[in-house]
Write a protein that holds these residues in place. Structure first.
Motif, PDB file in Angstrom:
ATOM      1  N   ASN B  12       0.863  -1.174   0.000  1.00 33.89           N
ATOM      2  CA  ASN B  12       0.000   0.000   0.000  1.00 33.89           C
ATOM      3  C   ASN B  12       0.903   1.228   0.000  1.00 33.89           C
ATOM      4  O   ASN B  12       1.628   1.455   0.965  1.00 33.89           O
ATOM      5  N   PRO B  13       0.880   1.997  -1.085  1.00 36.22           N
ATOM      6  CA  PRO B  13       1.826   3.120  -1.188  1.00 36.22           C
ATOM      7  C   PRO B  13       1.654   4.143  -0.070  1.00 36.22           C
ATOM      8  O   PRO B  13       2.580   4.900   0.236  1.00 36.22           O
ATOM      9  N   GLU B  14       0.488   4.157   0.566  1.00 36.89           N
ATOM     10  CA  GLU B  14       0.252   5.156   1.609  1.00 36.89           C
ATOM     11  C   GLU B  14       0.799   4.724   2.966  1.00 36.89           C
ATOM     12  O   GLU B  14       1.062   5.564   3.823  1.00 36.89           O
ATOM     13  N   SER B  15       0.961   3.397   3.158  1.00 39.68           N
ATOM     14  CA  SER B  15       1.411   2.965   4.480  1.00 39.68           C
ATOM     15  C   SER B  15       2.650   2.080   4.459  1.00 39.68           C
ATOM     16  O   SER B  15       3.291   1.894   5.488  1.00 39.68           O
ATOM     17  N   ASP B  16       3.001   1.530   3.290  1.00 40.76           N
ATOM     18  CA  ASP B  16       4.144   0.602   3.241  1.00 40.76           C
ATOM     19  C   ASP B  16       5.329   1.220   2.503  1.00 40.76           C
ATOM     20  O   ASP B  16       5.164   1.825   1.454  1.00 40.76           O
ATOM     21  N   ASP B  17       6.525   1.025   3.081  1.00 38.91           N
ATOM     22  CA  ASP B  17       7.735   1.455   2.379  1.00 38.91           C
ATOM     23  C   ASP B  17       8.132   0.437   1.324  1.00 38.91           C
ATOM     24  O   ASP B  17       8.710   0.777   0.303  1.00 38.91           O
ATOM     25  N   ASP B  46      -9.877 -10.080   4.986  1.00 41.66           N
ATOM     26  CA  ASP B  46      -9.174  -8.801   5.039  1.00 41.66           C
ATOM     27  C   ASP B  46      -9.607  -7.955   3.842  1.00 41.66           C
ATOM     28  O   ASP B  46      -9.129  -8.125   2.725  1.00 41.66           O
ATOM     29  N   SER B  47     -10.508  -7.028   4.110  1.00 42.01           N
ATOM     30  CA  SER B  47     -11.110  -6.281   3.000  1.00 42.01           C
ATOM     31  C   SER B  47     -10.163  -5.244   2.410  1.00 42.01           C
ATOM     32  O   SER B  47     -10.489  -4.606   1.418  1.00 42.01           O
ATOM     33  N   SER B  48      -8.962  -5.092   3.028  1.00 40.12           N
ATOM     34  CA  SER B  48      -8.043  -4.088   2.477  1.00 40.12           C
ATOM     35  C   SER B  48      -7.284  -4.606   1.261  1.00 40.12           C
ATOM     36  O   SER B  48      -6.629  -3.840   0.561  1.00 40.12           O
ATOM     37  N   LEU B  49      -7.366  -5.920   1.002  1.00 37.26           N
ATOM     38  CA  LEU B  49      -6.677  -6.486  -0.171  1.00 37.26           C
ATOM     39  C   LEU B  49      -7.378  -6.033  -1.453  1.00 37.26           C
ATOM     40  O   LEU B  49      -8.607  -6.087  -1.549  1.00 37.26           O
ATOM     41  N   VAL B  50      -6.567  -5.573  -2.429  1.00 41.46           N
ATOM     42  CA  VAL B  50      -7.190  -5.186  -3.699  1.00 41.46           C
ATOM     43  C   VAL B  50      -6.603  -5.977  -4.866  1.00 41.46           C
ATOM     44  O   VAL B  50      -5.431  -6.338  -4.873  1.00 41.46           O
ATOM     45  N   TYR B  51      -7.441  -6.264  -5.827  1.00 45.29           N
ATOM     46  CA  TYR B  51      -7.038  -6.934  -7.068  1.00 45.29           C
ATOM     47  C   TYR B  51      -8.056  -6.556  -8.134  1.00 45.29           C
ATOM     48  O   TYR B  51      -9.148  -6.102  -7.833  1.00 45.29           O
ATOM     49  N   ILE B  99       0.933  -0.740  -8.347  1.00 46.90           N
ATOM     50  CA  ILE B  99       0.168   0.391  -7.825  1.00 46.90           C
ATOM     51  C   ILE B  99      -0.239   0.090  -6.385  1.00 46.90           C
ATOM     52  O   ILE B  99      -0.018   0.865  -5.471  1.00 46.90           O
ATOM     53  N   ARG B 100      -0.810  -1.085  -6.194  1.00 48.73           N
ATOM     54  CA  ARG B 100      -1.169  -1.534  -4.855  1.00 48.73           C
ATOM     55  C   ARG B 100      -1.492  -3.032  -4.906  1.00 48.73           C
ATOM     56  O   ARG B 100      -2.171  -3.483  -5.841  1.00 48.73           O
ATOM     57  N   ASP B 101      -1.005  -3.769  -3.922  1.00 49.28           N
ATOM     58  CA  ASP B 101      -1.249  -5.211  -3.819  1.00 49.28           C
ATOM     59  C   ASP B 101      -1.026  -5.923  -5.163  1.00 49.28           C
ATOM     60  O   ASP B 101       0.075  -5.939  -5.664  1.00 49.28           O
ATOM     61  N   LEU B 102      -2.102  -6.493  -5.724  1.00 48.65           N
ATOM     62  CA  LEU B 102      -1.934  -7.275  -6.947  1.00 48.65           C
ATOM     63  C   LEU B 102      -2.204  -6.456  -8.206  1.00 48.65           C
ATOM     64  O   LEU B 102      -2.283  -7.005  -9.310  1.00 48.65           O
ATOM     65  N   ILE B 103      -2.312  -5.152  -8.039  1.00 50.02           N
ATOM     66  CA  ILE B 103      -2.637  -4.290  -9.187  1.00 50.02           C
ATOM     67  C   ILE B 103      -1.378  -3.623  -9.719  1.00 50.02           C
ATOM     68  O   ILE B 103      -0.660  -2.948  -8.985  1.00 50.02           O
ATOM     69  N   ILE B 104      -1.141  -3.829 -11.017  1.00 44.43           N
ATOM     70  CA  ILE B 104       0.037  -3.212 -11.626  1.00 44.43           C
ATOM     71  C   ILE B 104      -0.385  -2.092 -12.569  1.00 44.43           C
ATOM     72  O   ILE B 104      -1.510  -2.050 -13.042  1.00 44.43           O
TER      73      ILE B 104
END
Lengths: 132, 236
Positions: B12-17, B46-51, B99-104
């Protein structure tokens, strides 16, 4: 309107951990083809050096031929380079065959890769027999 | 034994380095689910996972991802095809920015697609009805037009990993050949001229990862071979 971000200043991660990626046999053949090519390129320096030494004088010839006859490590290097040459040669032939249009299907590609392994193992064994 | 250990790439670009792997345990109840079904079950935990996913039947090409090391569409990939020892590792398609998780971010992929002018170009006056094509000429497009641009092939291709800005990649080249092979297209010469450099086509080393992963069973390697032949015969 283009709003594309420049790629170079991109801080986003890229998933490219090669150890997490499965490589099928044709891909392994392809990378081995390159690796063997680089090995041959480097090995050629020593082969040229040995050739030069053996041609420079009768004593030099004696040293090179004695080393190859008695030094296990020298023979191992010799066999390694011959093996690399054998593999590189067979994999190169496979490329030529594919350029003509054979072995370009999913099964054909795998079949060609398997044949490459088999033929190069045969060549490696023959090289071993010849060196020892 | 129906407990599946799933390890998922999270970022997650907002919380993970940096990206990290999160483990989940999924009870499949012994069913041979599609990987997308498993992702849906994870999302319940875990609803925060995105794909990305849409049609869930291998038509839209949204849910390309790397499953236990192989690229594919999660909606048409049964667990039995990828899972070994009840372990499943899900990562985004390799080689393009996450971009985030499984999304490129597929911008580079689309840019290469755009480069080959993926539409029919014909300078002759349009007939009052449609442009006709013989059944034989139409047959030449089989195995080319079916591509859904899921990017599984291009993101499995080492040549594309190292040169995504210069090498068109298997998906783009398959489409380039789709229009080169079309009897109704009159821009063959121009199309070939745009591909005639050391990178666009010739970075293909016949690794054939593209053929191995295509969820539609298409063959970019053969199409690239045909383009090479055309390049040779047109410049000779």
């Amino acid at each position: 309107m283009k709003t594309q971000r420049p790629v170079s200043s991109d801080k986003r991660p890229v998933n490219l951990d090669l150890s997490s990626i499965h490589f099928p046999l044709p891909a392994l053949i392809s990378i081995s083809h390159r690796v063997s090519g680089v090995l041959l390129f480097i090995g050629l320096i020593f082969m040229m050096w040995a050739l030069q030494a053996s041609l420079a004088s009768p004593a030099g010839f004696q040293i090179v031929s004695d080393t190859l006859a008695h030094n296990f490590f020298a023979r191992l290097v010799m066999w390694g380079l011959l093996s690399a040459l054998g593999f590189h040669f067979v994999a190169g032939i496979r490329h030529l065959v594919m350029d003509i249009g054979y072995g370009e299907t999913l099964e054909g590609g795998q079949q060609g890769a398997r044949l490459t392994v088999i033929f190069s193992i045969v060549l490696m064994i023959l090289a071993g027999v010849w060196v020892w | 034994m129906s407990k599946l250990q799933v390890s998922v790439y999270r970022y997650n670009p907002e919380s993970d380095d940096a990206p990290w792997m999160q483990d989940f345990e999924i009870d499949t109840q012994g069913r041979d689910l599609m990987v997308l079904n498993v992702l849906q079950m994870i999302k319940e935990q875990d609803s925060s996972l995105v794909y990305r996913a849409s049609c869930r039947e291998g038509v839209c090409g949204s849910d390309g991802m790397n499953m236990n090391g192989r690229n594919g569409l999660s909606c048409v990939t049964p667990l039995s095809q990828v899972v070994k020892n009840d372990r499943l590792v899900l990562r985004p398609l390799p080689g393009l920015p996450v971009i985030r998780d499984l999304i490129i971010d597929m911008s580079l992929f689309y840019k290469q697609y755009e480069r080959i002018h993926p539409y029919l170009q014909n300078d002759e006056r349009p007939p009052s009805t449609e442009r006709l094509q013989s059944p034989e000429d139409r047959d030449k497009l089989d195995g080319l037009y079916e591509c859904i641009l899921c990017a599984c092939c291009s993101t499995s291709c080492p040549s594309f990993w190292w040169n995504p800005d210069k090498f068109v990649g298997p998906a783009g080249l398959l489409q380039a050949y789709r229009f080169l092979a079309d009897s109704r297209d009159t821009h063959t010469r121009e199309r070939l001229a745009e591909l005639d450099d050391p990178f666009s086509v010739f970075r293909c080393r016949g690794i054939m990862n593209c053929v191995n992963v295509c969820p539609k069973g298409l063959n970019p390697t053969r199409a690239i071979g045909k383009i090479r032949e055309m390049l040779v015969s047109h410049t000779a």
